[in-house]
Write a protein that holds these residues in place. Structure first.
Motif, PDB file in Angstrom:
ATOM      1  N   ARG A   1      34.140  28.653  91.543  1.00 39.72           N
ATOM      2  CA  ARG A   1      33.587  27.758  90.627  1.00 39.72           C
ATOM      3  C   ARG A   1      34.797  26.597  90.288  1.00 39.72           C
ATOM      4  NH1 ARG A   1      32.085  31.051  86.634  1.00 39.72           N
ATOM      5  NH2 ARG A   1      33.951  31.273  85.518  1.00 39.72           N
ATOM      6  N   ARG A   2      36.274  27.153  90.322  1.00 37.50           N
ATOM      7  CA  ARG A   2      37.328  26.383  90.063  1.00 37.50           C
ATOM      8  C   ARG A   2      37.539  25.445  91.415  1.00 37.50           C
ATOM      9  NH1 ARG A   2      40.437  30.051  89.001  1.00 37.50           N
ATOM     10  NH2 ARG A   2      41.701  30.386  90.901  1.00 37.50           N
TER      11      ARG A   2
ATOM     12  N   PRO B   1      34.469  33.202  89.860  1.00 40.70           N
ATOM     13  CA  PRO B   1      35.254  32.025  88.805  1.00 40.70           C
ATOM     14  C   PRO B   1      36.144  31.255  89.918  1.00 40.70           C
ATOM     15  CG  PRO B   1      35.348  34.014  87.674  1.00 40.70           C
ATOM     16  CD  PRO B   1      34.625  34.517  88.944  1.00 40.70           C
TER      17      PRO B   1
ATOM     18  N   TYR C   1      44.776  22.356  92.001  1.00 37.54           N
ATOM     19  CA  TYR C   1      44.565  23.491  90.955  1.00 37.54           C
ATOM     20  C   TYR C   1      43.588  24.215  91.527  1.00 37.54           C
ATOM     21  CZ  TYR C   1      43.299  25.790  86.750  1.00 37.54           C
ATOM     22  OH  TYR C   1      42.890  26.565  85.868  1.00 37.54           O
ATOM     23  N   GLY C   2      42.605  23.731  92.044  1.00 42.93           N
ATOM     24  CA  GLY C   2      41.445  24.793  92.347  1.00 42.93           C
ATOM     25  C   GLY C   2      42.030  25.892  93.463  1.00 42.93           C
TER      26      GLY C   2
END
Length: 412
Positions: free
Chosen positions: A20-21, A17, A191-192
């Motif tokens: 993915r982010r 995850p 943010y990622g």
């Protein structure tokens, strides 16, 4: 071979995850960056109507990458890569936000715009090496090539979409809005990466200043596989970069039709997106050196043959092949760099890779223009393609470790 193994390997999206982010944030940020590239070119041309100033935009982007890159890589190898990337992302966002302010208010001279572009490029020269450690630290070794392929295919797709979207938004909303959208896109990149754990170097941190840079260069000089990968990339870009020759080739061979000229770059991008989307079997092969050598050789051969074409559709087909070969070569080169380099040196080696990726195409376009000025566009393309094939063949035969080496394949 099943279709699932031929299509791009998406296991990193399912298993990580965090990756993915990161990928989502990176993709949106790359889209914004291509919009800004078009906007800067448009604004500088609108202000000056000078090809010299327009050319200076590329210089303002490339010079900081080259001058700051290696020292930035040394800094990255001494600290927390996550924190450095976040700081660099904020710096880039501030530079683009200032471009947006001047876009709304006006009154800034063109030199001021280029200074902001150069400042943003300095922050990019720091953020790039920091981000270079993310994939090998977040993914198991057998998925690194797949993660890099996902980065590549999304970047190629944004290269197709970003300039077109930037042109539409320029017409509808003006330059200020385009810059502002790019500034906002860095929020997703931030943010990622914000949720990443701390990523200090594994092993002995880099020495400060020039000593750390020299340590990185010594590694590059001594590691035959990594050195061969970067030399192969330089051979492909310096000897056979075609972009500066496209207008001349279009005039010599295809009636100077602007519609044909516009399709040349699109054909390269279409080939790149298609090849990366179908890269599953290649990234699972576990032989990045062989794939890179074949891709770089195919790039030179396709561009050499393009220089002989008089049929536009055959020429576009060869450019699609060249774009596909280049995309697979880039993914394989990055896989070699990120799997063969110790983590403690990865920032510096990624910085060197970034410099090669920036400087090589510019030198290649200059070489093509000079040769074409002495002869013709077709001669420049054909000789460049032939020299590229010969150089790649020499690297392959003189560096068997690169040709025969393998990363750990996935047995699943």
């Amino acid at each position: 071979m099943s279709l699932a193994r031929t299509l791009i390997d998406v296991r990193p999206l399912r298993t990580s995850p965090v990756f993915r982010r990161l990928l989502i944030g990176r993709t949106v940020s790359v889209l914004g960056s291509f919009m800004t590239m078009v906007t800067v070119m448009y604004q500088v041309w609108d202000m000056t109507h000078s090809t010299v100033w327009s050319g200076a935009v590329g210089l303002a982007q490339a010079l900081p990458m080259v001058c700051v890159g290696l020292f930035a890589g040394s800094w990255v190898d001494r600290g927390d890569r996550r924190r450095i990337f976040l700081v660099a992302t904020v710096g880039q966002a501030v530079c683009v936000l200032l471009l947006a302010v001047q876009g709304f208010t006006g009154g800034v001279p063109v030199a001021g715009i280029l200074a902001l572009v150069a400042a943003g490029s300095c922050f990019g020269a720091v953020g790039g090496p920091a981000a270079g450690v993310f994939v090998p630290r977040l993914l198991p070794k057998e998925q690194v090539a797949a993660g890099l392929a996902l980065n590549q295919v999304t970047g190629q797709a944004m290269m197709l979409l970003g300039p077109a979207l930037g042109g539409v938004f320029l017409g509808l909303f003006g330059i200020g809005v385009c810059y502002l959208l790019d500034a906002l896109s860095f929020g997703l990149a931030f943010y990622g990466a914000f949720g990443l754990p701390a990523l200090p170097p594994e092993g002995e941190p880099s020495r400060a200043g020039l000593h750390g840079v020299l340590d990185g260069l010594c590694f590059l000089a001594g590691h035959r596989v990594v050195r061969g990968a970067l030399i192969t990339d330089l051979a492909a870009t310096v000897l056979s970069m075609p972009v500066s020759l496209f207008p001349l080739i279009n005039a010599e061979r295809f009636g100077d039709d602007p519609r044909t000229l516009g399709l040349f770059l699109s054909a390269l991008a279409v080939g790149g997106v298609t090849a990366t989307a179908l890269s599953g079997s290649v990234t699972r092969l576990g032989r990045p050196g062989l794939v890179m050598l074949c891709g770089a050789g195919a790039w030179g051969a396709a561009l050499g043959l393009f220089g002989l074409m008089t049929n536009p559709w055959a020429g576009l087909g060869l450019l699609v092949v060249a774009g596909a070969a280049d995309a697979l070569s880039v993914v394989s080169r990055s896989t070699i760099v990120q799997t063969c380099t110790p983590d403690a040196l990865l920032g510096r080696v990624t910085a060197a890779e970034q410099i090669v990726g920036q400087a090589g195409p510019h030198l290649g376009n200059m070489r093509g223009g000079l040769v074409a000025g002495w002869s013709s566009g077709a001669t420049a393309l054909v000789t460049g393609g032939l020299l590229c094939v010969l150089a790649v063949a020499y690297v392959g035969t003189s560096t068997p470790e690169l040709r025969d080496g393998a990363v750990v394949p996935d047995e699943a």
